[in-house]
Scaffold this motif. Structure first.
Motif, PDB file in Angstrom:
ATOM      1  N   LEU A 117       0.850  -1.221   0.023  1.00  0.00           N
ATOM      2  CA  LEU A 117      -0.053   0.007  -0.021  1.00  0.00           C
ATOM      3  C   LEU A 117       0.828   1.447  -0.069  1.00  0.00           C
ATOM      4  O   LEU A 117       1.953   1.211   0.396  1.00  0.00           O
ATOM      5  CB  LEU A 117      -1.026   0.059   1.070  1.00  0.00           C
ATOM      6  CG  LEU A 117      -1.980  -0.986   1.348  1.00  0.00           C
ATOM      7  CD1 LEU A 117      -2.833  -0.862   2.644  1.00  0.00           C
ATOM      8  CD2 LEU A 117      -2.878  -1.286   0.136  1.00  0.00           C
ATOM      9  N   GLN A 120       0.090   7.033   1.792  1.00  0.00           N
ATOM     10  CA  GLN A 120      -1.499   7.502   2.262  1.00  0.00           C
ATOM     11  C   GLN A 120      -2.445   6.597   2.730  1.00  0.00           C
ATOM     12  O   GLN A 120      -3.114   6.513   3.585  1.00  0.00           O
ATOM     13  CB  GLN A 120      -1.949   8.429   0.997  1.00  0.00           C
ATOM     14  CG  GLN A 120      -3.413   8.837   0.978  1.00  0.00           C
ATOM     15  CD  GLN A 120      -3.715   9.975   2.231  1.00  0.00           C
ATOM     16  OE1 GLN A 120      -2.770  10.484   2.318  1.00  0.00           O
ATOM     17  NE2 GLN A 120      -5.060  10.149   2.564  1.00  0.00           N
ATOM     18  N   ASP A 121      -2.431   5.425   2.042  1.00  0.00           N
ATOM     19  CA  ASP A 121      -3.273   4.334   2.335  1.00  0.00           C
ATOM     20  C   ASP A 121      -2.896   3.739   3.700  1.00  0.00           C
ATOM     21  O   ASP A 121      -3.743   3.234   4.576  1.00  0.00           O
ATOM     22  CB  ASP A 121      -3.299   3.285   1.051  1.00  0.00           C
ATOM     23  CG  ASP A 121      -3.904   3.491  -0.098  1.00  0.00           C
ATOM     24  OD1 ASP A 121      -4.717   4.661   0.100  1.00  0.00           O
ATOM     25  OD2 ASP A 121      -3.812   3.188  -1.184  1.00  0.00           O
ATOM     26  N   ASN A 122      -1.577   3.596   4.122  1.00  0.00           N
ATOM     27  CA  ASN A 122      -1.294   3.162   5.476  1.00  0.00           C
ATOM     28  C   ASN A 122      -1.509   3.937   6.346  1.00  0.00           C
ATOM     29  O   ASN A 122      -2.132   3.668   7.332  1.00  0.00           O
ATOM     30  CB  ASN A 122       0.137   2.755   5.422  1.00  0.00           C
ATOM     31  CG  ASN A 122       0.832   1.599   4.940  1.00  0.00           C
ATOM     32  OD1 ASN A 122       0.320   0.507   5.754  1.00  0.00           O
ATOM     33  ND2 ASN A 122       1.270   1.158   3.912  1.00  0.00           N
ATOM     34  N   ALA A 139      -9.050  10.463   6.389  1.00  0.00           N
ATOM     35  CA  ALA A 139      -7.920  10.464   5.195  1.00  0.00           C
ATOM     36  C   ALA A 139      -7.373  11.979   5.188  1.00  0.00           C
ATOM     37  O   ALA A 139      -6.126  11.946   4.919  1.00  0.00           O
ATOM     38  CB  ALA A 139      -8.770   9.887   3.786  1.00  0.00           C
ATOM     39  N   ARG A 156       1.804   7.028  -5.818  1.00  0.00           N
ATOM     40  CA  ARG A 156       1.345   5.901  -5.468  1.00  0.00           C
ATOM     41  C   ARG A 156       2.472   4.751  -5.047  1.00  0.00           C
ATOM     42  O   ARG A 156       2.353   3.758  -5.138  1.00  0.00           O
ATOM     43  CB  ARG A 156       0.269   5.212  -6.276  1.00  0.00           C
ATOM     44  CG  ARG A 156      -0.977   6.039  -6.725  1.00  0.00           C
ATOM     45  CD  ARG A 156      -1.841   6.434  -5.392  1.00  0.00           C
ATOM     46  NE  ARG A 156      -2.105   5.416  -4.724  1.00  0.00           N
ATOM     47  CZ  ARG A 156      -2.916   5.392  -3.571  1.00  0.00           C
ATOM     48  NH1 ARG A 156      -3.128   6.667  -3.313  1.00  0.00           N
ATOM     49  NH2 ARG A 156      -3.532   4.319  -3.131  1.00  0.00           N
TER      50      ARG A 156
END
Length: 245
Positions: A117, A120-122, A139, A156
């Motif tokens: 990931l 940001q996703d983590n 978020a 990403r």
């Protein structure tokens, strides 16, 4: 009969910290391991809301164990562990987990990231378990924390591609994204080089103070101790002394 309007609360001055941390009060804490070996014996300890505290002591002194008790991950055999008015040691598993999710942010020595990931996703991982109405806010806080910690969320890149210092900052951003009243960190700088450790120490203390959070860190790091308002020494599971900065 006309009534006078209620006075509005005064706005805090610019730059003032909103106090949202919880006070900690420990009473008669006792935790034993296998064979009855004493792990923790703390008759009384008080930490003020919004304080920044370092737990210091040799390996095996009980620093990490105490953090786990404070987080409700370990239940002591006796005693009370009060965050504000809530005794986390007395809660059943379900309410305790709910209290921890709502109140406590955790940072471990190992960042414990999902390698595939992005940062940001983590950092926004807790949004997956939050009510739908709260996910966007989590978020946004994760993105703001990453930016404050010097990690742009643009792109990403997988977490596996980040350096050790960057990975630990992602873990701190994840803990902050839930906007906890309490932040507990276990040796967060132990695996970092001196420059990265100093930077993370300064950011961690500054962010907690900016948000008015209660911060308790288990650490041997002199940089963290110098910045904290209080250092508590643990030896053999007991408080040896506590000094205030």
């Amino acid at each position: 009969m006309p009534t006078e309007p209620l006075p509005r609360p005064a706005c805090p001055p610019d730059g003032a910290v909103t106090q949202r941390g919880l006070a900690l009060q420990i009473e008669g804490l006792r935790l034993c391991g296998e064979g009855g070996r004493q792990l923790l014996q703390i008759p009384r300890l008080q930490i003020a809301a919004g304080a920044a505290v370092v737990l210091r002591g040799p390996s095996g002194a009980g620093k990490s164990t105490l953090l786990h008790v404070l987080a409700g991950l370990i239940t002591p055999q006796a005693g009370r562990v009060l965050w504000g008015g809530t005794d986390i040691a007395a809660l059943r598993d379900g309410p305790r987990a709910a209290f921890r999710r709502a109140t406590i942010g955790l940072v471990f020595q190992d960042p414990l990231l999902f390698e595939e990931l992005s940062a940001q996703d983590n950092a926004a991982l807790t949004a997956l378990y939050a009510p739908a109405a709260a996910r966007a806010e989590i978020a946004a806080r994760a993105e703001a924390a990453l930016a404050r910690l010097g990690l742009s969320p643009a792109g990403r890149r997988a977490a596996a591609s980040y350096s050790g210092g960057e990975r630990q900052r992602i873990a701190v951003a994840r803990a902050l994204a839930g906007d906890p009243a309490v932040l507990l960190a276990d040796e967060p700088t132990a695996s970092l080089d001196r420059a990265n450790a100093d930077r993370l120490s300064a950011d961690l203390i500054a962010l907690a103070r900016q948000r008015g959070q209660t911060l308790i860190v288990a650490s041997h790091d002199p940089a963290l101790m110098a910045l904290a308002g209080r250092v508590i020494d643990l030896r053999d599971g007991e408080i040896a002394e506590a000094q205030h900065g």
